[in-house]
Every structure is written in structure tokens, then in C-alpha cells.
Scaffold this motif. Sequence first.
Motif, mmCIF file in Angstrom:
data_model
loop_
_atom_site.group_PDB
_atom_site.id
_atom_site.type_symbol
_atom_site.label_atom_id
_atom_site.label_comp_id
_atom_site.label_asym_id
_atom_site.label_seq_id
_atom_site.Cartn_x
_atom_site.Cartn_y
_atom_site.Cartn_z
ATOM 1 N N ARG A 26 0.830 -1.202 0.000
ATOM 2 C CA ARG A 26 0.000 0.000 0.000
ATOM 3 C C ARG A 26 0.866 1.254 0.000
ATOM 4 O O ARG A 26 0.602 2.217 -0.738
ATOM 5 C CB ARG A 26 -0.914 -0.006 1.222
ATOM 6 C CG ARG A 26 -1.821 1.208 1.355
ATOM 7 C CD ARG A 26 -2.492 1.217 2.714
ATOM 8 N NE ARG A 26 -1.503 1.304 3.798
ATOM 9 C CZ ARG A 26 -1.765 1.013 5.068
ATOM 10 N NH1 ARG A 26 -2.972 0.610 5.427
ATOM 11 N NH2 ARG A 26 -0.827 1.132 5.985
ATOM 12 N N GLU A 27 1.915 1.254 0.824
ATOM 13 C CA GLU A 27 2.801 2.417 0.886
ATOM 14 C C GLU A 27 3.563 2.597 -0.425
ATOM 15 O O GLU A 27 3.798 3.729 -0.862
ATOM 16 C CB GLU A 27 3.785 2.266 2.045
ATOM 17 C CG GLU A 27 3.134 2.228 3.419
ATOM 18 C CD GLU A 27 2.302 3.452 3.726
ATOM 19 O OE1 GLU A 27 2.732 4.570 3.367
ATOM 20 O OE2 GLU A 27 1.213 3.296 4.306
ATOM 21 N N ALA A 31 3.563 5.744 -3.016
ATOM 22 C CA ALA A 31 4.811 6.400 -3.445
ATOM 23 C C ALA A 31 4.915 6.498 -4.959
ATOM 24 O O ALA A 31 5.906 7.034 -5.479
ATOM 25 C CB ALA A 31 6.013 5.640 -2.896
ATOM 26 N N GLY A 32 3.904 5.971 -5.676
ATOM 27 C CA GLY A 32 3.866 6.145 -7.124
ATOM 28 C C GLY A 32 4.267 4.935 -7.939
ATOM 29 O O GLY A 32 4.399 5.037 -9.165
ATOM 30 N N HIS A 33 4.433 3.780 -7.294
ATOM 31 C CA HIS A 33 4.865 2.590 -8.017
ATOM 32 C C HIS A 33 3.678 1.685 -8.332
ATOM 33 O O HIS A 33 2.644 1.703 -7.644
ATOM 34 C CB HIS A 33 5.899 1.819 -7.206
ATOM 35 C CG HIS A 33 7.153 2.616 -6.944
ATOM 36 N ND1 HIS A 33 8.094 2.851 -7.915
ATOM 37 C CD2 HIS A 33 7.582 3.260 -5.827
ATOM 38 C CE1 HIS A 33 9.072 3.595 -7.411
ATOM 39 N NE2 HIS A 33 8.779 3.851 -6.141
ATOM 40 N N ARG A 34 3.835 0.885 -9.369
ATOM 41 C CA ARG A 34 2.846 -0.143 -9.691
ATOM 42 C C ARG A 34 3.207 -1.396 -8.911
ATOM 43 O O ARG A 34 4.361 -1.841 -8.944
ATOM 44 C CB ARG A 34 2.839 -0.433 -11.188
ATOM 45 C CG ARG A 34 1.877 -1.552 -11.584
ATOM 46 C CD ARG A 34 2.020 -1.930 -13.053
ATOM 47 N NE ARG A 34 1.201 -3.108 -13.357
ATOM 48 C CZ ARG A 34 1.290 -3.796 -14.498
ATOM 49 N NH1 ARG A 34 2.158 -3.416 -15.448
ATOM 50 N NH2 ARG A 34 0.520 -4.859 -14.687
ATOM 51 N N VAL A 35 2.245 -1.958 -8.199
ATOM 52 C CA VAL A 35 2.491 -3.156 -7.403
ATOM 53 C C VAL A 35 1.460 -4.214 -7.767
ATOM 54 O O VAL A 35 0.249 -3.956 -7.727
ATOM 55 C CB VAL A 35 2.421 -2.869 -5.892
ATOM 56 C CG1 VAL A 35 2.686 -4.150 -5.097
ATOM 57 C CG2 VAL A 35 3.431 -1.786 -5.504
ATOM 58 N N THR A 36 1.944 -5.400 -8.123
ATOM 59 C CA THR A 36 1.081 -6.544 -8.388
ATOM 60 C C THR A 36 1.394 -7.629 -7.373
ATOM 61 O O THR A 36 2.559 -7.972 -7.165
ATOM 62 C CB THR A 36 1.305 -7.100 -9.813
ATOM 63 O OG1 THR A 36 1.055 -6.070 -10.771
ATOM 64 C CG2 THR A 36 0.375 -8.274 -10.080
#
Length: 419
Positions: A26-27, A31-36
Motif C-alpha cells: 500500500r505504501e 509512493a507512485g509505483h505499480r504493485v502486483t
Amino acid sequence: MHILFLTDNFPPEVNAPASRTFEHCREWVEAGHRVTVITCAPNFPAGKLFEGYRNRVFGRETTAGIEVVRVWSYIAANEGFLRRSLDYMSFMVSAIPAGLVVGRPDVVIATSPQFFAACAGYFVSRLHRVPFIFELRDLWPESIRAVGAIKRPSLLSALEKLELFLYRKATMIVAVTHSFKRKLAARGIDPAKLHVVTNGADLRLFRQAPKDEELAQKLGLRGKFVAGYIGTHGLAHALETLLETARLLREEGREDIHLLFLGDGAAKASLCRRARDMGLSNVTFLDPVPRAQVARYWSLLDASVIHLRRNELFTTVIPSKLFESMAMGVPVLLGVRGEAAELVEREEAGLVFEPENAVHLRDRLVELAADDVLASTLGGNGTRAAVKYDRRRLASHMLRLVEGCVSGETAVREVPAGP
């Protein structure tokens, strides 16, 4: 940056791996990153699908900006080595092809405690030709040996060879304790790729709060000194010690001290039967609640009991519930030796007792119940110390490690919390 994270536990499951992964991811999204995240259908620890979910081959959802891919796995309760192993291995088999269809990541992270998820992470990273980060939450299979779940030396030896293979192939290893880092270095793993990001607490969710009197009334706990165990009721936790402490208190006429258990796990059914057979009217067992409600139950506690078996392995771990207790301002009674005890004593956030020693725990409970000033001081110390273990701060540090790994940098300063 696209971060691909493999874990077989994720919300709405409420155990420590699920919470850590969600709160970090979530953090990173913020912070602007794509997380899968690749995970399975929620079913831990009872081995039953959560309401509203199906055990499908492939499904997608979005949670707090995190792209969540759920894959099929063989579902089993958190008990019995063979069935749990099939559960772990089926997730590995399903996660590898899923990792190829979610878009090319810049880095693959996989988390323990069991390392079949890490196996999948390693293979996906090789297929994408990107760095592989192993998040080490448990020294598995050493922890299996500690609780006697496997007795065949040949099988343990094979698992340890696989363990070392993954350590060596990982571009970076992020351990949750300094003891884990020291152990791996002693086993010949390159210290340059070993880093530590401890567990912590989401201070937006867990913070000091007045006792929930409505809930206390509902549970029959008003006017009681409530000592609580919140978390997994597993083989490693030896919660029979707490029941023996309750028996001692009852026999001494100290039923003003009440033990509250919240959670589930492989040992819960036997613990409930044992408590009934012992006639323990000063013990209450509650089923798990959604994570958003857990803080209500923490607020009921005058003391938090955290316990693990008396085993050398467990001197290297720090139970994640310790940080939630500190954040809530609840004084800790800790039956864990080693790094966890050092943390509690350093922060003066609680009292330590000998693991599996019911008499010592009884003495600590009586001491704390009789001394409001001591309890308040320990709780306040914990609240102040919890700032160092704020999940947002720790997630930010791990993100710097991930960014350094992707860019090829190795000299990333450790987070200062801890020894």
C-alpha cells in the motif's frame, strides 16, 4: 517501477505475513509505483474459503491501488504437514504461469515463512530476467524441526538444500530480524546482500485508545484485569502454558485476572477442549475478527501475553504482535528469549518471563495487576518506542532497498530501529 510480489497470505486474511505484505505494498503504491501481488484465495488458518471468494484458476481484483491476482491452490487447514505441503506446492505451480501474464516487472519479491512461494518467485524472476528479492520471515524448515512437524532427517536435509539454493540465488535477502541476518551470514551467505527490515505496526490503525467499555460489558470483562493473547494459536506458541497459568490463578482465588484469546490456528480446538476439561471460568476464547476491528480488542487488554516454545530457534524471532501491543500502549508480558526479549527490555515496554513457565507468568501477571504505575509506565514506553516501528517508515526503507536492488546499488543504509 513495477514490483511483483508473491505471497500465499494476503487480506482479508489477518495473519502477520498478510498484514506486512499489504501494508508495505500500500505504501509503495502511494509512493507512485505499480504493485502486483500474486496470492491465493483467502482461507488461512481454517482452510475454508472466506465468504465471497472462489478458488479459481485466475482472478483479478484491486485493493488500495494494489493489483491482486488470485490463483488456484489446494486448500487445507493450517495443520498436518502433508496437506499443508500440497497447499504450498500447488500455489507455487499456479503462481509461476500467473507471473508471466501480469506484465513484465522490474523486480520480483517473494516472502516466506514457507519457501515454495520463494521458489515460484525465483523462477518468475529468471523468466523475466529481473532481480529476485527473498523476504525472509522465518527460518523454514528449521522451524518445522523445532515443533516436530517432520521427523525424517532425509526430508529435512532435502528441504535445507533447497533453502540454501534460494538464499544463494536471491539478488537480495530482506530478513525481519537481525538474528536471521547473522544466522545466514554464518551459513556462508554473502553478507553484502543481507538486509533487515523488522516487523512493525500500522500506527494509523493501532494507537493508544480508551478501553471499549461496550465490548468489555458484552464479553463480561468489566472490572477484570484482562491479559490477552491475540494471534495465531499454533504449535509453536505453546499456549498450554497460559492455560496452566489460568489454573494457578483460579486455585489462588485470583479470578479477577482473566485471560482472553483472540484468533485461530492448528492448536485452538485442543486448547478449547483443555480449558473446558480444566473448568477454567477465567479464560475466554474468541474467533478471529476483521483486521479493522482488532484494535477494539487490544483496547480491552491490561497486559499482552506473547509466548513461544522454549527452543533455541525462537531466540531469533520477534513476534509481530509485539509491535501492535506497543503501539496500543499495552504493557507486554513476553515469554520469548533472545532478540525479542532484548527489544522489550531495551524499550522498557514490558516484563519478560521464562518460556513455558506457568508459575513465572503467574507471578508477572500478579505483579502487573497490583501496580498501576508500573503498568502505565511500561505502556507509555511502548507507545513512544512504537514510532520507530511505524509500518510506513519501515515500508519506505524497504522500498529504498528494492530501488537499490533494481539499480544495482548494494550499499543501502540499514533502518536504525533495532540493535
